[in-house]
Design an enzyme around this catalytic site. Structure first.
Site, short mmCIF file in Angstrom:
data_model
loop_
_atom_site.label_atom_id
_atom_site.label_comp_id
_atom_site.label_asym_id
_atom_site.label_seq_id
_atom_site.Cartn_x
_atom_site.Cartn_y
_atom_site.Cartn_z
N LYS A 177 -1.12 -8.24 -1.42
CA LYS A 177 0.25 -8.38 -1.91
C LYS A 177 0.82 -9.70 -1.39
O LYS A 177 0.29 -10.19 -0.39
CB LYS A 177 1.07 -7.17 -1.49
N HIS A 269 5.36 -0.74 -1.53
CA HIS A 269 5.18 0.36 -0.58
C HIS A 269 6.08 1.57 -0.87
O HIS A 269 5.63 2.71 -0.94
CB HIS A 269 5.46 -0.11 0.85
C1 BG6 Z 1 4.15 -5.50 4.82
C2 BG6 Z 1 5.45 -6.25 4.81
O1 BG6 Z 1 3.60 -5.45 3.53
O2 BG6 Z 1 4.37 -4.18 5.31
C3 BG6 Z 1 6.04 -6.29 6.21
O3 BG6 Z 1 5.24 -7.58 4.35
C4 BG6 Z 1 6.18 -4.88 6.76
O4 BG6 Z 1 7.30 -6.95 6.21
C5 BG6 Z 1 4.86 -4.12 6.63
O5 BG6 Z 1 6.57 -4.97 8.12
C6 BG6 Z 1 5.03 -2.66 7.00
O6 BG6 Z 1 3.77 -2.05 7.07
P1 BG6 Z 1 3.44 -0.95 8.17
O7 BG6 Z 1 2.07 -0.48 7.84
O8 BG6 Z 1 3.52 -1.64 9.50
O9 BG6 Z 1 4.48 0.11 8.04
#
Ligand code: BG6
Length: 530
Positions: A177, A269
Site C-alpha cells: 500500500k 485497513h
Molecule cells: C500503516 C499505516 O499502513 O498501518 C501506519 O501507514 C499505521 O500509519 C499502521 O500506523 C498501523 O498498522 P498496525 O499493524 O501497527 O496496527
C-alpha cells in the site's frame, strides 16, 4: 508501519504443508519494510517449518552492497527488533533457522528505473534456480515507495520476467500500500499493472488481513449459529470500528503530509474490518467466492458526504505519560499544515442486511490508548418491564471484537444485582486469545507471505475492491483538499480525538463513542469481587 506489531497467534498445526519451491525477489531490499516486517515474517515462517526447502531470496536496491553486507544489516535489525519488543529476548532467536535463511539471501544493486536492473534480476534468478532448485517459481515483492509500483511492474514485463515458458511454474507480484491516492490514480495504477499481469498474478497487500483476529471475524460469524441470525438491521443499532494509535507520525512527516489519516487508514485497513463484519456468507473459502462477497459490501457502501466526516489534527499533549509535540511541530511538516491525523466517518451500507444501521469509523494518531476493535451495538430490549427499577440507565448489549493489542471477544449484558429489589448491572463475558492458544512471535505478514507462495489470494485485495473503496471516500478527499480546516489543531495528544467526532454521534440520537481504552465497557466487579 507505525506501532510495534508483534502479536500473539496460534502456531500452525503440524498438518500445514510447506510451501513449494520458489525464489523471492524483494525490490526495496534495503528498506524499512523489508527490515521490520518482511524479514522477521520470513524468519518466523522458517521457524515454523513453512518455508520451502528449495528457497532463495534476492534483495534489490539502489545502494552499493554485497550478500554479506545485506545479511549483516538484516541480522543487526533482527537482534534489535526481537530484543526491542520486550516479548522475548534476542537469545531466543533460533540460530539454525536464521542461519538457514540468511545463507540463501543474495543482494543485487539496481536502479528500479533502469531496464538493466531487470536483466540482472533475470540472470540472478537463473543462478538460484540452478543452485537452489527454485523451479522457475518467483514471487516478486514490491517493498518500494508507491511511485515505483508501475515502474517495477513495467520493468518486469519488459524483461519478460512475468511469464514462464508454458510450463507449470508461476510468477506472482505483491504490491504494497498505498494502492493509489484517490479513485483516479487507483484506476490508472490498476490499468497499468493489468497490462502486464493477469489479476490472478497480483497480490495487493493490506496487512490488516494478516492479523489473526481480523481473519477470525469471518470464522466467528459463520461457524457459530448463535450470532448470525441477529447480525442484521432488525437487531443491530449501529457498529463502531476504532483503530486508535499511540504513535505520532514517527519521522514520516514527509509521507504523512501528502497522505493524511483518511488515505492512510480508511479505504484500506478500516474498510477491511467493515467488509469482514458486513459481508454475506461466501459459498466457499475459494478466494474469489470470499472476495466477491467482500466486494458486494464495498459496492453497497454509499459515497461518504463531507458532513458525514470529521477530521482532526493533534496538538501537543501527553501520550502514555510522555510529553508529545503538536503535529505541526514534527519534522518535515508545514507549520500551518492542514493534514489530518484523525478521521471519523459515518458510513452507510445500503443493502438488505444493513440499510439504516450506521457504521461509525474512527482512527487517529496520538490517541490515549492503542486499541483496535469492532463493536456491535444491539438494539435495546423493550424496557417497560424495568420502568420502576432502581437502575434507570439500562444498557443495550455490546459485542466487541478486540483486534489488537488484547485479542479477544467480549459480550456485555445486563444481570440482576443480588438483593431484595430488582436492580440491574452491566457485566461482561470475555474470551482472550492468550488464555486459549500459545503465543507465537508474529508480525502479521507470515500468513500473507505463505499465501502468496501457495497461490491463495483470499486475503488480498482485488482490483475492483480497491477502486470501490476509493470511490467511497473520494468526495470527502476532494472536499477536504479544497476547504481548509478552521480549527486545527483540534485535539490534544493523548485524548480520544476532536469534540466534533462526539457531536457527530450525538446528533444521531442517544449515541456515543465507546471509551478509547483497553477493555471498555462496564466498570469492574463490585465490592472487591474478583
Ligand atoms: C500503516 C499505516 O499502513 O498501518 C501506519 O501507514 C499505521 O500509519 C499502521 O500506523 C498501523 O498498522 P498496525 O499493524 O501497527 O496496527
Amino acid at each position: 508501519m507505525g506501532e510495534q506489531t508483534v502479536a500473539a497467534s496460534a502456531a500452525p498445526d503440524s498438518s500445514t504443508p510447506k510451501a513449494g519451491a520458489c525464489a523471492m525477489v524483494i525490490f526495496g531490499g534495503g528498506g524499512d519494510l523489508t527490515k521490520r516486517l518482511v524479514t522477521p515474517a520470513l524468519y518466523n515462517l522458517a521457524t515454523t517449518g513453512l518455508l520451502p526447502d528449495d528457497f532463495a531470496i534476492i534483495g534489490v536496491d539502489h545502494s552499493d552492497g554485497s550478500d554479506d553486507g545485506w545479511r549483516d544489516s538484516l541480522d543487526e535489525m533482527m537482534r534489535s527488533f526481537v530484543g526491542g519488543t520486550g516479548e522475548f529476548d534476542p537469545s531466543q532467536i533460533d540460530a539454525k533457522a536464521w542461519d538457514w535463511l540468511k545463507s540463501r539471501m543474495f543482494y543485487l544493486k539496481g536502479d528500479f528505473e533502469d531496464p538493466k536492473t531487470f536483466e540482472s534480476v533475470k540472470g540472478k534468478l537463473a543462478e538460484v534456480e540452478n543452485s537452489h532448485h527454485t523451479g522457475g517459481n518467483v514471487l516478486f515483492y514490491l517493498a518500494v515507495a508507491d511511485r515505483f509500483f508501475g515502474t517495477v511492474v513495467d520493468g518486469l514485463g519488459a524483461a519478460k520476467l512475468t511469464e514462464t515458458d508454458g510450463d507449470e511454474a508461476w510468477r506472482r507480484v505483491v504490491i504494497e500500500k498505498p494502492f493509489g491516492h484517490d479513485l483516479a490514480s487507483a484506476k490508472a495504477l490498476n490499468a497499468r499493472v493489468l497490462k502486464v499481469l493477469r489479476e490472478d498474478q497480483v497480490y495487493r497487500i493490506d496487512h490488516f488481513l494478516g492479523k489473526e483476529t481480523v481473519q477470525n471475524i469471518m470464522t466467528f460469524r459463520f461457524a457459530n449459529g448463535l450470532f448470525e441470525p441477529l447480525w442484521n438491521r432488525d437487531h443491530i443499532d449501529h457498529v463502531q470500528i476504532t483503530v486508535a494509535e499511540t504513535v505520532g507520525v514517527e519521522g514520516r512527516g514527509g509521507f504523512y503530509e501528502a497522505t493524511g489519516a483518511l488515505r492512510d487508514m480508511m479505504p484500506n485497513h478500516v474498510f477491511q474490518l467493515v467488509a469482514m463484519t458486513a459481508m454475506e456468507p461466501p459459498v466457499s473459502f475459494d478466494a474469489d467466492d470470499v472476495r466477491s462477497r467482500k466486494v458486494d459490501v464495498f459496492k453497497s457502501m454509499k459515497t461518504v458526504k463531507p458532513e458525514q466526516a470529521v477530521r482532526g489534527q493533534y496538538d501537543a499533549g501527553t501520550v502514555l505519560g510522555k510529553s508529545t509535540k503538536a503535529y505541526r511541530a514534527e519534522p518535515h511538516v508545514d507549520l500551518h499544515s492542514k493534514t489530518e491525523t484523525y478521521v471519523a466517518l459515518k458510513l452507510d451500507i445500503d443493502n438488505w442486511r444493513w440499510a439504516g444501521v450506521p457504521f461509525y469509523l474512527r482512527t487517529g494518531k496520538y490517541m490515549s490508548t492503542r486499541t483496535s476493535e469492532v463493536a456491535i451495538r444491539f438494539k435495546p430490549a423493550p424496557m417497560a418491564l424495568f420502568a420502576e427499577t432502581k437502575t434507570s440507565d439500562i444498557q443495550a448489549n455490546w459485542l466487541a471484537i478486540q483486534i489488537q493489542p488484547d485479542e479477544g471477544i467480549s459480550l456485555q449484558f445486563e444481570v440482576k444485582r443480588p438483593g431484595p429489589v430488582v436492580d440491574l448491572k452491566s457485566v461482561k463475558m470475555n474470551f482472550a486469545y492468550k488464555d486459549w492458544f500459545p503465543a507465537q512471535q508474529n508480525v502479521g505478514y507470515e500468513t500473507l507471505l505463505y499465501d502468496v507462495m501457495t497461490g491463495d489470494q483470499t486475503l488480498f485485495q482485488r482490483a475492483d475492491q480497491v477502486e470501490e473503496a476509493w470511490r467511497v471516500v473520494d468526495e470527502v478527499l476532494d472536499h477536504w483538499g479544497k476547504s481548509a480546516p478552521r480549527d486545527f489543531p483540534n485535539y490534544v495528544g493523548g485524548t480520544a480525538g476532536p469534540v466534533a467526532a462526539d457531536l457527530m454521534l450525538a446528533r444521531d440520537g442517544d449515541r456515543a463513542w465507546r471509551p478509547v481504552k483497553l477493555d471498555p465497557g462496564p466498570e469492574q466487579p463490585e465490592g472487591g469481587a474478583k
